[in-house]
Write a protein that holds these residues in place. Sequence first.
Motif, PDB file in Angstrom:
ATOM      1  N   SER A 274     -18.157 103.579 -87.233  1.00  0.00           N
ATOM      2  CA  SER A 274     -19.034 103.216 -85.732  1.00  0.00           C
ATOM      3  C   SER A 274     -18.387 103.655 -84.882  1.00  0.00           C
TER       4      SER A 274
ATOM      5  N   VAL B   5     -19.530 104.682 -80.847  1.00  0.00           N
ATOM      6  CA  VAL B   5     -20.254 103.748 -79.099  1.00  0.00           C
ATOM      7  C   VAL B   5     -19.669 104.360 -78.107  1.00  0.00           C
TER       8      VAL B   5
ATOM      9  N   SER C  29     -19.954 104.814 -74.026  1.00  0.00           N
ATOM     10  CA  SER C  29     -19.765 104.260 -73.071  1.00  0.00           C
ATOM     11  C   SER C  29     -19.664 104.329 -71.616  1.00  0.00           C
TER      12      SER C  29
ATOM     13  N   ARG D 194     -28.163 107.250 -86.129  1.00  0.00           N
ATOM     14  CA  ARG D 194     -27.889 106.547 -84.535  1.00  0.00           C
ATOM     15  C   ARG D 194     -28.608 105.897 -84.170  1.00  0.00           C
ATOM     16  N   ASP D 195     -28.241 105.247 -83.216  1.00  0.00           N
ATOM     17  CA  ASP D 195     -28.925 104.393 -82.609  1.00  0.00           C
ATOM     18  C   ASP D 195     -29.036 104.344 -81.288  1.00  0.00           C
ATOM     19  N   ASN D 196     -30.041 105.572 -80.617  1.00  0.00           N
ATOM     20  CA  ASN D 196     -30.155 105.816 -79.593  1.00  0.00           C
ATOM     21  C   ASN D 196     -29.751 105.266 -78.495  1.00  0.00           C
ATOM     22  N   ALA D 197     -30.813 103.767 -78.295  1.00  0.00           N
ATOM     23  CA  ALA D 197     -30.470 102.703 -77.483  1.00  0.00           C
ATOM     24  C   ALA D 197     -29.528 102.023 -76.726  1.00  0.00           C
ATOM     25  N   LYS D 198     -28.270 101.824 -78.504  1.00  0.00           N
ATOM     26  CA  LYS D 198     -27.446 101.982 -78.346  1.00  0.00           C
ATOM     27  C   LYS D 198     -25.661 103.486 -77.987  1.00  0.00           C
ATOM     28  N   ASN D 199     -26.685 104.216 -77.488  1.00  0.00           N
ATOM     29  CA  ASN D 199     -25.038 105.390 -77.484  1.00  0.00           C
ATOM     30  C   ASN D 199     -24.247 105.155 -79.082  1.00  0.00           C
ATOM     31  N   THR D 200     -24.467 105.052 -80.130  1.00  0.00           N
ATOM     32  CA  THR D 200     -23.782 105.168 -80.632  1.00  0.00           C
ATOM     33  C   THR D 200     -24.276 105.568 -82.185  1.00  0.00           C
TER      34      THR D 200
ATOM     35  N   TYR E  69     -23.390 106.062 -86.197  1.00  0.00           N
ATOM     36  CA  TYR E  69     -22.706 105.579 -88.022  1.00  0.00           C
ATOM     37  C   TYR E  69     -22.679 106.889 -89.164  1.00  0.00           C
TER      38      TYR E  69
END
Length: 125
Positions: free
Chosen positions: A21, A23, A25, A71-77, A79
């Motif tokens: 993962s 992230v 920020s 990717r999870d765009n809402a979490k800026n992540t 995988y």
Amino acid sequence: QVQLVESGGGLVQSGGSLRLSCVASGSIFSINFMGWYRQAPGKERELVAGITSAGSTTYADSVKGRFTISRDNAKNTVYLQMNSLKPEDMAVYYCNAWIRNLRGLGSQGTLNNYWGQGTQVTVSS
């Protein structure tokens, strides 16, 4: 102002799985392309997999069918699911992203490239 922090590396037996993962920020307006690179001792850093903000993906031939980037765009992540790991997958894995910075009053700033600190993946045979 922007940090990429990876997690999920470790030691696994050949044929096993790991999930990395990363992230992002900080002062982020938007994230464009995100990718995972790896570098083994004595070798150049290479792109393993990448994904655009729209979800289009690209993979190195050596990992096609075994690795999946998402990717999870809402979490800026982002995988990287790694299955059927082989000893030749052993390397330091780095997260990379093209991020447009957030400026004052919510406006968009410049597009910059960022790297994570890397996470070690060790595959025992």
